[in-house]
Write a protein that holds these residues in place. Structure first.
Motif, PDB file in Angstrom:
ATOM      1  N   ALA A   1      55.800 -24.326  40.000  1.00 54.43           N
ATOM      2  CA  ALA A   1      54.260 -25.023  39.515  1.00 54.43           C
ATOM      3  C   ALA A   1      53.201 -23.853  40.012  1.00 54.43           C
ATOM      4  O   ALA A   1      52.809 -24.199  41.267  1.00 54.43           O
ATOM      5  N   ALA A   2      52.593 -23.090  39.234  1.00 50.99           N
ATOM      6  CA  ALA A   2      51.433 -22.358  39.926  1.00 50.99           C
ATOM      7  C   ALA A   2      50.065 -22.709  39.369  1.00 50.99           C
ATOM      8  O   ALA A   2      50.185 -23.234  38.205  1.00 50.99           O
ATOM      9  N   GLY A   3      48.999 -22.468  39.760  1.00 56.18           N
ATOM     10  CA  GLY A   3      47.916 -22.471  39.141  1.00 56.18           C
ATOM     11  C   GLY A   3      47.133 -23.642  39.540  1.00 56.18           C
ATOM     12  O   GLY A   3      46.732 -24.647  38.920  1.00 56.18           O
ATOM     13  N   ALA A   4      46.833 -23.674  40.907  1.00 56.19           N
ATOM     14  CA  ALA A   4      46.280 -25.000  41.271  1.00 56.19           C
ATOM     15  C   ALA A   4      44.781 -25.128  41.078  1.00 56.19           C
ATOM     16  O   ALA A   4      43.879 -24.179  41.283  1.00 56.19           O
ATOM     17  N   PRO A   5      44.296 -26.179  40.632  1.00 55.88           N
ATOM     18  CA  PRO A   5      42.819 -26.337  40.510  1.00 55.88           C
ATOM     19  C   PRO A   5      42.012 -26.044  41.869  1.00 55.88           C
ATOM     20  O   PRO A   5      40.794 -25.874  41.643  1.00 55.88           O
ATOM     21  N   PHE A   6      42.714 -26.140  42.799  1.00 55.48           N
ATOM     22  CA  PHE A   6      41.990 -26.356  44.088  1.00 55.48           C
ATOM     23  C   PHE A   6      41.704 -24.785  44.723  1.00 55.48           C
ATOM     24  O   PHE A   6      40.772 -24.403  45.484  1.00 55.48           O
ATOM     25  N   LEU A   7      42.328 -23.714  43.905  1.00 55.24           N
ATOM     26  CA  LEU A   7      42.412 -22.460  44.465  1.00 55.24           C
ATOM     27  C   LEU A   7      40.865 -21.822  44.425  1.00 55.24           C
ATOM     28  O   LEU A   7      40.506 -21.181  45.457  1.00 55.24           O
ATOM     29  N   PRO A   8      39.977 -22.141  43.206  1.00 56.40           N
ATOM     30  CA  PRO A   8      38.683 -21.451  43.521  1.00 56.40           C
ATOM     31  C   PRO A   8      37.827 -21.945  44.749  1.00 56.40           C
ATOM     32  O   PRO A   8      37.373 -21.089  45.551  1.00 56.40           O
ATOM     33  N   LYS A   9      38.365 -23.319  45.241  1.00 51.18           N
ATOM     34  CA  LYS A   9      37.637 -23.724  46.437  1.00 51.18           C
ATOM     35  C   LYS A   9      38.097 -23.061  47.767  1.00 51.18           C
ATOM     36  O   LYS A   9      37.369 -22.731  48.612  1.00 51.18           O
ATOM     37  N   LEU A  10      39.156 -22.817  47.853  1.00 49.27           N
ATOM     38  CA  LEU A  10      39.994 -22.101  48.810  1.00 49.27           C
ATOM     39  C   LEU A  10      39.303 -20.519  48.776  1.00 49.27           C
ATOM     40  O   LEU A  10      39.028 -20.065  50.026  1.00 49.27           O
ATOM     41  N   ALA A  11      39.175 -19.997  47.606  1.00 48.75           N
ATOM     42  CA  ALA A  11      38.698 -18.436  47.756  1.00 48.75           C
ATOM     43  C   ALA A  11      37.428 -18.591  48.062  1.00 48.75           C
ATOM     44  O   ALA A  11      36.857 -17.627  48.941  1.00 48.75           O
ATOM     45  N   GLN A  12      36.517 -19.619  47.794  1.00 47.67           N
ATOM     46  CA  GLN A  12      35.036 -19.798  48.257  1.00 47.67           C
ATOM     47  C   GLN A  12      35.171 -19.822  49.837  1.00 47.67           C
ATOM     48  O   GLN A  12      34.120 -19.145  50.239  1.00 47.67           O
ATOM     49  N   LEU A  13      36.066 -20.775  50.293  1.00 45.71           N
ATOM     50  CA  LEU A  13      35.924 -20.847  51.770  1.00 45.71           C
ATOM     51  C   LEU A  13      36.335 -19.464  52.348  1.00 45.71           C
ATOM     52  O   LEU A  13      35.860 -19.283  53.489  1.00 45.71           O
ATOM     53  N   ALA A  14      37.464 -19.034  51.983  1.00 47.02           N
ATOM     54  CA  ALA A  14      37.745 -17.774  52.667  1.00 47.02           C
ATOM     55  C   ALA A  14      36.977 -16.502  52.273  1.00 47.02           C
ATOM     56  O   ALA A  14      37.258 -15.356  52.760  1.00 47.02           O
ATOM     57  N   LYS A  15      35.918 -16.772  51.468  1.00 45.03           N
ATOM     58  CA  LYS A  15      34.961 -15.551  50.964  1.00 45.03           C
ATOM     59  C   LYS A  15      35.694 -14.440  50.314  1.00 45.03           C
ATOM     60  O   LYS A  15      35.613 -13.337  50.634  1.00 45.03           O
ATOM     61  N   GLY A  16      36.575 -14.997  49.311  1.00 51.74           N
ATOM     62  CA  GLY A  16      37.230 -13.810  48.746  1.00 51.74           C
ATOM     63  C   GLY A  16      36.672 -13.864  47.269  1.00 51.74           C
ATOM     64  O   GLY A  16      35.438 -14.392  46.911  1.00 51.74           O
TER      65      GLY A  16
END
Length: 285
Positions: free
Chosen positions: A81-96
């Motif tokens: 199961a991939a495609g987590a809705p939380f991914l953009p938040k993590l990317a923002q936190l990591a400055k990705g």
């Protein structure tokens, strides 16, 4: 009393899924989703990391650690199961690369819907739950609300103002659902300490994070998102399937809950540290 609390936990998780999907659709446009996915090589590598490497790691760890069938199924749910809705938040936190994280999330989410029942049916001989039984909650509770919200946003731009309050509802619902689910399942979680579930989940997160980063593109911001995306599994989908398709196997939900806890415990500090390191990096001249 416990049955009532369990029902509240299920409603809270369903509310989180619906609210987060609608909020996501209202905050994005189709162009924003599609634009970062024009790099075919990057897309192929992301698909390999999430739908070849991650399930293989889950299966391999289950075999090496000798997990029982239900725990193996729970770990495979996380692996497929991939495609987590939380991914953009993590990317923002990591400055990705945040736009890439949004497009990647949507792509992985769409592929997950047919992929999960297909692979589980292949990897788990004798699985009695049909493909449509697994895919149905993903279609109606994730993909359909997202599509409707995107259509509403395309027609009424002012609808994007609803995304923020819906995100708040989603956050509160997720917190409530997880607290109740963990509280009700605490004895099972404690018992899971001797089963290898925690070790398997931790190793799964670390291995997929590293592999996703290493094959995730040529620049730092893209690799960060690819790594986090491979390790941050679609907990919404896994929880939905565990609570709707495997009600008679509570250990499946226990494994998903263990994975959900460890994924966030590991990835949130990692993303924060990556963001701090990016902030300290010298600006190129």
């Amino acid at each position: 009393m416990s049955d009532a609390l369990l029902d509240v936990a299920k409603v809270a998780i369903l509310t989180f899924v619906l609210a987060s999907m609608v909020a996501l659709g209202l905050s994005l446009t189709v162009r924003q989703i599609v634009e970062p996915l024009r790099n075919a090589r990057l897309v192929v590598l992301a698909l390999v990391a999430n739908f070849v490497v991650a399930p293989a790691v889950a299966w391999g760890l289950a075999e090496v650690l000798g997990l029982d069938d239900s725990l193996t199924l729970g770990l495979l749910l996380l692996g497929t199961a991939a495609g987590a809705p939380f991914l953009p938040k993590l990317a923002q936190l990591a400055k990705g690369d945040v736009p890439y994280s949004v497009g990647l999330m949507i792509l992985l989410m769409v592929v997950t819907i047919p992929y999960v029942p297909l692979v589980l049916g292949w990897l788990v001989p004798g699985l009695e739950v049909g493909a449509w039984d697994i895919a149905k909650p993903l279609v109606f509770l994730m993909l359909l609300p997202l599509a409707v919200a995107l259509a509403v946003r395309a027609r009424y731009d002012e609808a994007k103002a609803l995304a923020a309050p819906l995100n708040t509802v989603a956050t509160v619902s997720l917190a409530l659902g997880l607290v109740l689910a963990i509280g009700l399942g605490l004895p099972e979680l404690v018992d899971a300490f001797g089963t290898g579930a925690f070790v398997a989940s931790a190793l799964f997160v670390v291995v997929t994070l590293v592999v996703g980063y290493l094959i995730g593109g040529s620049d730092r911001d893209t690799r960060v998102v690819s790594g986090l995306g491979a390790a941050q599994r679609n907990l919404s989908a896994a929880l939905l399937i565990a609570t709707t398709s495997f009600i008679d196997q509570p250990e499946v939900l226990v494994m998903v809950m263990v994975g959900a806890v460890l994924i966030e415990v590991i990835l949130l500090p990692v993303a924060a540290e990556l963001g701090r390191r990016a902030g300290r990096a010298p600006t190129p001249r």
